[in-house]
Design an enzyme around this catalytic site. Structure first.
Site, PDB file in Angstrom:
ATOM      1  N   ASP A 129      34.602  37.789  42.581  1.00  0.00           N
ATOM      2  CA  ASP A 129      34.401  36.604  43.359  1.00  0.00           C
ATOM      3  C   ASP A 129      35.578  35.754  43.865  1.00  0.00           C
ATOM      4  O   ASP A 129      35.570  35.244  44.860  1.00  0.00           O
ATOM      5  CB  ASP A 129      33.720  35.369  42.018  1.00  0.00           C
ATOM      6  CG  ASP A 129      32.294  36.078  41.921  1.00  0.00           C
ATOM      7  OD1 ASP A 129      31.730  37.054  42.537  1.00  0.00           O
ATOM      8  OD2 ASP A 129      31.928  35.496  40.773  1.00  0.00           O
ATOM      9  N   CYS A 130      36.744  36.190  43.109  1.00  0.00           N
ATOM     10  CA  CYS A 130      38.085  35.144  43.480  1.00  0.00           C
ATOM     11  C   CYS A 130      38.620  36.237  44.682  1.00  0.00           C
ATOM     12  O   CYS A 130      39.370  35.913  45.431  1.00  0.00           O
ATOM     13  CB  CYS A 130      38.843  35.003  42.513  1.00  0.00           C
ATOM     14  SG  CYS A 130      38.862  36.078  41.196  1.00  0.00           S
TER      15      CYS A 130
END
Ligand code: SF4
Ligand code: SF4
Lengths: 390, 135
Positions: A129-130
């Site tokens: 996600d990051c």
């Protein structure tokens, strides 16, 4: 006549320091006597330039947009370590290319970076996600990198083996091609110029020592791997076998391809010649005595690399003067010798370090912590155990 | 007097002994075989150094060609790239005829091409790939 580190550094800062290379110092001591030489000279410089397999660089690439957490990383098709933070890596000199094998390895990537060449960076990631990006394919130069520094776990071996081969076939080793039936002998040490042979009991070289690494100012970071002070020593206290080692750190961006050279050793793999130089303060006559030793005073042990076990039989000792003469005697046979460590480069390193101290007022540092001292530790072999035995 | 290196390729089954013999006897040339690769079933190769006067040299080459050999005067050459060389000396340990040695004082590499027998041991041994065989 003892001199302190502070006194010597004050003389370096004011431009009054007297600096000799280890070879020059030995000649001076022979001419004028040890006490006079010890009194006159403040710092002695050393140097060595040989293949040092335990070397490599820490690199930070900076973040792309969108960013990637690099898991599989290759530079010019040479794999680099992906088990650090998103865009950090460690590239070791012995890593072979996936495409060209040992002809091009981690050492060659580092040499290309030092020569200002662009290197192809390819990396992949499962994506998070990051760090959503899963793939990247780009080119980087040394200037593009945020940080690039050597961290070499084992450099500047204190003495090394002389290798011969008693078998009937040629052997391709990290000490070069060994011809059958004691056809040649190879050796790898700068002898009287070698840093740790000049300070055999690690009095002045320790953690925090400021040194020369591949043309850049750097530091001794720690004891090197396999640092083994507990080994056979001669009457001067100098090891006659491989003994101490240094882990070193230095800025790759300040290094020079004149003092770092990629190598492919036939039948063995990729490695790199790394130039290391250490300044040694002439604190007293004890250290002066080991600084004044010449190739005639230093010995190395001959091993038969035809015996493929960890403890190879020793076939006697020879002095570096004999090795440099081009011929030694082993088991009653005359054997031609060849070095692997470059003496002209070692001399250039000692001379360059001398220039740094004289012209650039390169200060020397007292160790923040001593290396493991004589008698303190020996190296343990690796036992082969099974899960059941544990 | 001329001394030249010739790179000879010859067909399979060719017998070289009489050819070399005629070079000496009929053309007054002194041959020195530097390197030979001979497999009865394959094309062979030989690097030959010949010494003699210019006229007999030209006649000798014509004779070799008439015998079905391919003669290349720009013979193979061992080339040292001193930019790449770091004077490690590793090649000197494998050079049996002492064509590659270290200067006793400076310990820098010295290459005496006249002693080279084109064995290529140094080409394999040099960790800097500073020595190459060129044709
Ligand atoms: S090819 Fe290399 S090793 Fe062989 S003789 Fe010539 S210089 Fe020496
Ligand atoms: S082995 Fe290669 S690098 Fe080393 S001295 Fe010979 S030519 Fe130079």
């Amino acid at each position: 006549m003892a001199k302190s580190w502070d006194e010597i550094n004050a003389r370096i800062a004011s431009g009054e320091a007297v600096v000799f290379t280890a070879e020059e110092f030995a000649a001076l001591a022979a001419d004028e006597g040890l006490s006079a030489a010890a009194k006159r000279v403040d710092v002695v410089t050393t140097g060595t330039f040989g293949p040092m397999c335990s070397s490599g660089v820490v690199l930070n690439f900076g973040h792309s947009d969108p960013p990637i957490r690099m898991a599989e990383i290759a530079l010019n098709d040479v794999a680099a370590y992906g088990g650090l933070a998103a865009v950090d890596t460690y590239l070791g000199v012995t890593e072979p290319s996936r495409v060209r094998g040992a002809e091009y390895g981690g050492a060659h990537v580092i040499e290309d970076l030092l020569r200002g060449r662009a290197v192809r960076l390819r990396a992949s990631s499962p994506g998070t996600d990051c760090y959503p990006r899963t793939e990247i394919d780009t080119w980087v130069t040394l200037d593009d990198l945020n940080q690039a520094y050597f961290f070499n776990p084992r450099n500047a071996y204190q003495n090394y083996a002389v290798a011969v081969n008693s078998t009937d076939r040629a052997l391709y080793t990290y000490l070069g091609t060994l011809l059958p039936r004691l056809g040649n002998a190879t050796y790898c040490s700068a002898g009287a110029l070698s840093p740790l042979l000049n300070d055999p009991t690690y009095r002045t070289i320790g953690v925090g020592s400021r040194i020369f690494v591949a043309g850049a100012p750097g530091y001794v970071a720690w004891e090197g791997t396999q640092h083994n002070p507990h080994t056979d020593r001669d009457a001067n206290g100098v090891p006659v076998r491989p003994a101490g080692t240094l882990a070193v750190i230095a800025d790759l961006k300040q290094a020079s391809p004149d003092f770092f050279s990629a190598a492919t050793i036939a039948g063995y793999g990729t490695s790199a010649f790394v130039g290391i130089g250490v300044p040694i303060p002439v604190l007293d006559e004890d250290i002066a005595a080991t600084l004044a030793l010449t190739d005639a005073d230093l010995t190395a042990t001959i091993y038969d690399y035809g015996v493929q076990h960890r403890s190879r039989p020793a076939l006697g000792t020879v002095t570096f003067e004999q090795l440099r003469s081009g011929e030694i005697e082993v088991s009653g046979k005359k054997v031609p010798t060849g070095p692997i460590s470059s003496l002209p480069k070692a001399r250039a390193i000692a001379a360059e370090l001398k220039r740094w101290i004289l012209e650039e007022r390169f200060a020397i540092t007292q160790p923040l912590q001593l290396l493991p001292q004589v008698g303190s530790q020996s190296q343990k072999p690796l036992q082969i155990k099974t899960g059941e035995a544990i | 007097m001329a001394r030249k290196r010739l790179d000879l390729t010859f067909p399979p089954q060719q017998s070289l002994k009489p050819v070399i013999y005629h070079l000496v006897k009929d053309y007054d040339l002194v041959p020195n075989i530097l390197r030979a690769q001979i497999h009865p079933a394959q094309e062979g190769r030989m690097v030959l150094e010949v010494t003699g006067n210019k006229e007999s040299y030209a006649a000798g080459v014509a004779f070799l060609e008439s015998q079905g050999l391919t003669v290349n005067e720009a013979a193979s050459d061992i080339v040292l790239d001193s930019e790449k060389c770091v004077d490690c000396g590793l090649c000197t340990a494998v050079c049996k005829p002492d064509a590659l040695t270290l200067d006793p004082e400076a310990q820098t590499l010295v290459f005496d091409k006249d002693k080279c027998v084109y064995c290529e041991a140094c080409v394999i041994a040099c960790p800097r790939r500073a020595i190459t065989l060129s044709f």
